[in-house]
Enzyme design. Sequence first.
Site, PDB file in Angstrom:
ATOM      1  N   ASP A  16     -10.108  -9.204   8.171  1.00  0.00           N
ATOM      2  CA  ASP A  16     -11.537  -9.007   7.886  1.00  0.00           C
ATOM      3  C   ASP A  16     -12.263 -10.342   7.857  1.00  0.00           C
ATOM      4  O   ASP A  16     -13.368 -10.478   8.391  1.00  0.00           O
ATOM      5  CB  ASP A  16     -11.728  -8.300   6.534  1.00  0.00           C
ATOM      6  CG  ASP A  16     -11.820  -6.800   6.698  1.00  0.00           C
ATOM      7  OD1 ASP A  16     -11.336  -6.295   7.727  1.00  0.00           O
ATOM      8  OD2 ASP A  16     -12.366  -6.137   5.794  1.00  0.00           O
TER       9      ASP A  16
ATOM     10  N   TYR B  27       0.820  -1.214   0.000  1.00  0.00           N
ATOM     11  CA  TYR B  27       0.000   0.000   0.000  1.00  0.00           C
ATOM     12  C   TYR B  27       0.857   1.268   0.000  1.00  0.00           C
ATOM     13  O   TYR B  27       0.349   2.358  -0.207  1.00  0.00           O
ATOM     14  CB  TYR B  27      -0.938   0.028   1.221  1.00  0.00           C
ATOM     15  CG  TYR B  27      -2.006  -1.045   1.200  1.00  0.00           C
ATOM     16  CD1 TYR B  27      -2.409  -1.629   0.006  1.00  0.00           C
ATOM     17  CD2 TYR B  27      -2.628  -1.457   2.362  1.00  0.00           C
ATOM     18  CE1 TYR B  27      -3.376  -2.612  -0.019  1.00  0.00           C
ATOM     19  CE2 TYR B  27      -3.601  -2.438   2.354  1.00  0.00           C
ATOM     20  CZ  TYR B  27      -3.974  -3.014   1.161  1.00  0.00           C
ATOM     21  OH  TYR B  27      -4.943  -3.990   1.131  1.00  0.00           O
TER      22      TYR B  27
ATOM     23  N   ASP C  42      -2.445 -17.945   1.537  1.00  0.00           N
ATOM     24  CA  ASP C  42      -3.673 -18.494   0.942  1.00  0.00           C
ATOM     25  C   ASP C  42      -4.119 -19.742   1.716  1.00  0.00           C
ATOM     26  O   ASP C  42      -5.314 -19.919   2.003  1.00  0.00           O
ATOM     27  CB  ASP C  42      -3.491 -18.792  -0.557  1.00  0.00           C
ATOM     28  CG  ASP C  42      -2.213 -19.559  -0.870  1.00  0.00           C
ATOM     29  OD1 ASP C  42      -1.346 -19.673   0.024  1.00  0.00           O
ATOM     30  OD2 ASP C  42      -2.077 -20.055  -2.004  1.00  0.00           O
TER      31      ASP C  42
ATOM     32  N   LYS D 285       3.797 -15.270   1.390  1.00  0.00           N
ATOM     33  CA  LYS D 285       3.791 -16.115   0.192  1.00  0.00           C
ATOM     34  C   LYS D 285       5.241 -16.296  -0.242  1.00  0.00           C
ATOM     35  O   LYS D 285       5.660 -15.842  -1.320  1.00  0.00           O
ATOM     36  CB  LYS D 285       2.967 -15.433  -0.911  1.00  0.00           C
ATOM     37  CG  LYS D 285       1.471 -15.387  -0.624  1.00  0.00           C
ATOM     38  CD  LYS D 285       0.759 -16.667  -1.000  1.00  0.00           C
ATOM     39  CE  LYS D 285       0.668 -16.810  -2.495  1.00  0.00           C
ATOM     40  NZ  LYS D 285       0.047 -18.106  -2.893  1.00  0.00           N
TER      41      LYS D 285
ATOM     42  N   ASP E 117      -4.849  -7.270   5.879  1.00  0.00           N
ATOM     43  CA  ASP E 117      -6.104  -6.581   5.582  1.00  0.00           C
ATOM     44  C   ASP E 117      -7.186  -7.624   5.284  1.00  0.00           C
ATOM     45  O   ASP E 117      -8.297  -7.599   5.837  1.00  0.00           O
ATOM     46  CB  ASP E 117      -5.862  -5.676   4.364  1.00  0.00           C
ATOM     47  CG  ASP E 117      -6.923  -4.616   4.202  1.00  0.00           C
ATOM     48  OD1 ASP E 117      -7.837  -4.556   5.030  1.00  0.00           O
ATOM     49  OD2 ASP E 117      -6.830  -3.839   3.231  1.00  0.00           O
TER      50      ASP E 117
END
Length: 367
Positions: free
Chosen positions: A252, A142, A224, A192, A248
């Site tokens: 959530d 980000y 994942d 990852k 993020d």
Amino acid sequence: MSNPSILILPGDGIGPEVMAEVKKVISWYGAKRDVQFDVSEDLVGGSAYDAHGTPLHDDTMAKAQEVDAVLLGAVGGPKYDALDFSVKPERGLLRLRKEMDLYSNLRPAQCFDALADFSSLKKDVVAGLDIMIVRELTSGIYFGEPRGIIEEGNERVGINTQRYTESEIDRVARSAFELAMRRGKKLCSMEKANVMESGILWREVVTEVGKDYPEVELSHMYADAGAMQLCRWPKQFDVIVTDNLFGDLLSDAAAMLTGSLGMLPSASLGAPMANGRPKALYEPVHGSAPDIAGQGKANPIACILSFAMSLRYSFDMGAEADRLEAAVEKVLADGVRTADLLGEEGVTPVTTSEMGDAIVSALDASL
Ligand code: NAD
């Protein structure tokens, strides 16, 4: 020694309504536990824009840097949607996070037994769930450069860059290990590393930091696979540490295992100050909920649990944090429900203020 200091920033929409209930709890601690806080209050978001033409006045920013903890309600609302991006209410919150350098974002996913039916997962998968996701908050994709949309040949290309320095990984890993030490002493790091160099470095640095915490059982998982495991059997985790982007998404997803948005607290922590306490901002995960603002319908529990996190992580009052969380649990077990928690037939919802009063009564009963 001076009293611990708290800056309260109620913000917009339901922010002031839920914060009013936190103030009752703070008063209770003063009156019944002789825990005194120096509390000051100021504006943030749309309310600050209305008063000063900016979503965060410089004086408020300076105060936030000085206090032991900032407690924020929520910012934003349709009234401010047309404002220029630079003065939107959310910019006030982003400025706080950036200038306080709050790199470690703690998002608990805790399922109170009384609310296990609210989850989209089976009751036995979520009942009693208590995990903590630590998300790196100030770096990663980000923020990385280069970024932008450029012309290449005869088409446009969107670019973002995932970038982590060793020191950025080191500090958030340390905060996650410290947290694991106070909890179940289990930490799972997610990245990852199979496809990203930043993930390889992440894994190496976290492993290295882990040598300073031999009591913590460290594991690594691809993000994942972690998402899958969070839905399959979330109780296998205690603390999870991950980067900004994966955090993020994962936080959530994990938060929603537990039911309503009105139940979810968070903490954002930075480097220790001179007094040893971390720079800290506590806030509910929810927004300003303009659809119910001013109607006495908001659930104040997320904000009250955010204050409980401040007791634990800023003020070293873990036993009092336990007491407050137990009071919330008792109220829920007694069937007290704000409108967002209604499921059972024939239950009349209580107002925001009545929920706050019920929690204060449960605190009284705990003495
Ligand atoms: P929201 O979280 O405000 O509301 C989403 C839904 O959840 C709404 O139906 C709302 O009524 C409900 N809800 C939220 N909190 C609740 C509570 N405590 N009790 C009961 N119900 C609750 O998200 P949104 O509608 O997408 O955004 C509204 C405004 O809030 C926007 O301006 C957005 O930018 C802002 N926002 C601010 C923050 C923040 O301050 N940290 C976070 C998210 C959104």
